[in-house]
Motif scaffolding. Structure first.
Motif, short mmCIF file in Angstrom:
data_model
loop_
_atom_site.label_atom_id
_atom_site.label_comp_id
_atom_site.label_asym_id
_atom_site.label_seq_id
_atom_site.Cartn_x
_atom_site.Cartn_y
_atom_site.Cartn_z
N ASN A 16 0.83 -1.20 0.00
CA ASN A 16 0.00 0.00 0.00
C ASN A 16 0.87 1.25 0.00
O ASN A 16 1.71 1.43 0.88
N LEU A 17 0.63 2.10 -0.99
CA LEU A 17 1.26 3.41 -1.08
C LEU A 17 0.20 4.45 -0.74
O LEU A 17 -0.96 4.11 -0.52
N SER A 18 0.54 5.71 -0.72
CA SER A 18 -0.44 6.73 -0.34
C SER A 18 -1.57 6.87 -1.35
O SER A 18 -2.70 7.17 -0.97
N ASP A 19 -1.30 6.64 -2.64
CA ASP A 19 -2.32 6.88 -3.66
C ASP A 19 -2.75 5.64 -4.43
O ASP A 19 -3.66 5.70 -5.24
N ILE A 57 9.47 -0.95 -6.30
CA ILE A 57 8.89 0.08 -5.45
C ILE A 57 9.93 0.52 -4.43
O ILE A 57 10.58 -0.31 -3.79
N GLU A 58 10.06 1.83 -4.24
CA GLU A 58 10.95 2.35 -3.21
C GLU A 58 10.31 2.10 -1.84
O GLU A 58 9.15 2.45 -1.62
N ARG A 59 11.05 1.50 -0.94
CA ARG A 59 10.51 1.19 0.39
C ARG A 59 10.07 2.44 1.14
O ARG A 59 9.14 2.39 1.93
N ALA A 60 10.70 3.58 0.89
CA ALA A 60 10.35 4.82 1.57
C ALA A 60 8.92 5.26 1.23
O ALA A 60 8.29 5.98 2.01
N ARG A 61 8.39 4.83 0.09
CA ARG A 61 7.03 5.20 -0.32
C ARG A 61 5.97 4.28 0.26
O ARG A 61 4.78 4.56 0.17
N VAL A 62 6.38 3.16 0.83
CA VAL A 62 5.42 2.15 1.32
C VAL A 62 4.83 2.59 2.66
O VAL A 62 5.55 2.91 3.59
N GLU A 63 3.50 2.59 2.71
CA GLU A 63 2.82 2.90 3.97
C GLU A 63 2.68 1.63 4.82
O GLU A 63 2.93 1.67 6.01
#
Length: 70
Positions: A16-19, A57-63
């Motif tokens: 899950n990402l923000s968008d 996917i960049e891990r920093a973007r993962v919620e």
């Protein structure tokens, strides 16, 4: 976030990402990146879109990451 190496690696997950979110098999962790195979893009209000190849996917973007049960 080391728990997922044992729990989620090579299992079906939803990242899950923000968008948006991606569902697929968490195939590898390469430094700050996660690699999904057999992935589908999931967006609110739109049909799921199958993705060709690997999704990185960049891990920093993962919620958060959901591991499929079973």
């Amino acid at each position: 976030m080391f728990w997922w190496r044992r729990t989620a690696l090579r299992k079906r997950v939803v990242v899950n990402l923000s968008d948006k979110a991606f569902a697929g098999v968490l195939w590898a962790k390469r430094g700050p990146l996660l690699v999904l195979r057999d992935a589908v893009l999931m967006q609110h209000g739109a049909a799921d879109t199958p993705m060709d190849g690997e999704v990185v996917i960049e891990r920093a973007r993962v919620e958060f990451i959901q591991v499929a049960g079973g």
